[in-house]
Design a protein around this motif. Sequence first.
Motif, short mmCIF file in Angstrom:
data_model
loop_
_atom_site.label_atom_id
_atom_site.label_comp_id
_atom_site.label_asym_id
_atom_site.label_seq_id
_atom_site.Cartn_x
_atom_site.Cartn_y
_atom_site.Cartn_z
N GLU A 17 48.19 53.17 41.36
CA GLU A 17 49.41 52.35 41.48
C GLU A 17 49.39 51.42 40.28
OE1 GLU A 17 52.19 49.61 41.74
OE2 GLU A 17 50.15 48.88 41.93
N GLU A 24 45.16 49.34 35.67
CA GLU A 24 46.17 50.39 35.46
C GLU A 24 47.53 49.71 35.33
OE1 GLU A 24 43.83 51.53 37.94
OE2 GLU A 24 44.36 50.02 39.41
N ALA A 75 42.11 53.05 41.55
CA ALA A 75 43.20 52.08 41.64
C ALA A 75 42.69 50.67 41.92
CB ALA A 75 44.19 52.52 42.73
N MET A 77 40.52 49.93 43.85
CA MET A 77 40.52 49.90 45.31
C MET A 77 39.21 49.34 45.86
SD MET A 77 41.33 52.92 48.06
CE MET A 77 43.11 52.78 48.05
N ARG A 83 38.74 51.53 55.30
CA ARG A 83 39.04 52.64 54.40
C ARG A 83 37.91 53.68 54.39
NH1 ARG A 83 41.13 48.61 49.62
NH2 ARG A 83 43.19 48.14 50.50
N GLY A 126 49.43 46.45 51.85
CA GLY A 126 48.23 47.25 52.13
C GLY A 126 47.00 46.91 51.33
N THR A 127 47.07 45.85 50.52
CA THR A 127 45.89 45.45 49.74
C THR A 127 45.03 44.48 50.53
OG1 THR A 127 47.16 43.64 48.77
CG2 THR A 127 47.08 45.71 47.53
N ASP A 165 43.93 40.23 43.33
CA ASP A 165 42.60 40.25 42.72
C ASP A 165 42.58 39.42 41.43
OD1 ASP A 165 43.24 42.56 44.40
OD2 ASP A 165 41.25 43.32 43.89
N TYR A 191 34.94 47.44 43.92
CA TYR A 191 35.84 48.59 43.80
C TYR A 191 35.06 49.89 43.82
CZ TYR A 191 39.30 45.22 41.89
OH TYR A 191 40.16 44.18 41.69
N1 ARG Z 1 41.52 45.53 45.37
C1 ARG Z 1 42.67 45.42 46.20
C2 ARG Z 1 42.61 46.40 47.33
O1 ARG Z 1 41.88 47.33 47.30
C3 ARG Z 1 43.96 45.60 45.44
C4 ARG Z 1 44.07 46.88 44.69
C5 ARG Z 1 45.44 47.09 44.14
N2 ARG Z 1 45.43 48.14 43.19
C6 ARG Z 1 46.52 48.64 42.57
N3 ARG Z 1 46.34 49.57 41.70
N4 ARG Z 1 47.71 48.17 42.84
O2 ARG Z 1 43.29 46.28 48.29
#
Ligand code: ARG
Length: 228
Positions: A17, A24, A75, A77, A83, A126-127, A165, A191
């Motif tokens: 994303e 990104e 991402a 993440m 998760r 959703g973050t 973040d 992450y």
């Molecule tokens: N680290 C946070 C999460 O995992 C935000 C990640 C958002 N990443 C993005 N590519 N928009 O929820």
Amino acid sequence: QSLTEIKKRGKLIVGTEPTFPPFEFVDEKNQVVGFDMDIANELAKRLGVKLEIVNLPFDSLIPALLQGKIDLIIAGMTITEERAKVVDFSKPYFEANQAIVVRKDGKFEPKKLEELVGKKVAVQLGTTGDLVVSEINGVQVVRFQKFTDAFLELQNGRVDAVVLDEAPAKAYVKKFPKFLISTVVDTGETYGIAVKKGNKELLNFVNQTLDILKSSGTYNKLIQKWFE
Ligand code: ARG
């Protein structure tokens, strides 16, 4: 999406994303670039295949992985218990905390999350930022798919803060001098790169590659490239 299948197909399909600089984001040439995308490129290169990047809303990444539409999620993440019930994560490759971003007019500079009570706070749907803010009673949480939209709302005065973040927060503040980080909340996140549950072969390959990137100094070069 075994390694053999990916090689046969000739491309590695990575979901992300892209409103999350410097991990990104879309550059002037309309390309998705960043720290994560360089890691994605390294993975594809080492597999001898092309890289295809698929842009999706953040909360659609895990569903897309489960449906086999993408091979990996890279991402920024955060590895969370929730998760990890549905996907498998690589070793942690980055540490993160949440930051509160506000307008630089001196009117509202919260130093802790509790000060967001009674305020309108923008997050990405959703973050972990969404989770952290939604846990506090009395905050009006406004959820966006794109951080770029969340920051537009902050600029327009329609929300009082954005929670996200720290590294992306810094990148947005750098781009928009009207904003500042009023505080960083120590959430101690890490992450990981996500693969479909049980895809051991791909997971091992990702973990091995992360090890190689670190031991060869490439990882540090990428940190310097994207974070200085
Ligand atoms: N680290 C946070 C999460 O995992 C935000 C990640 C958002 N990443 C993005 N590519 N928009 O929820």
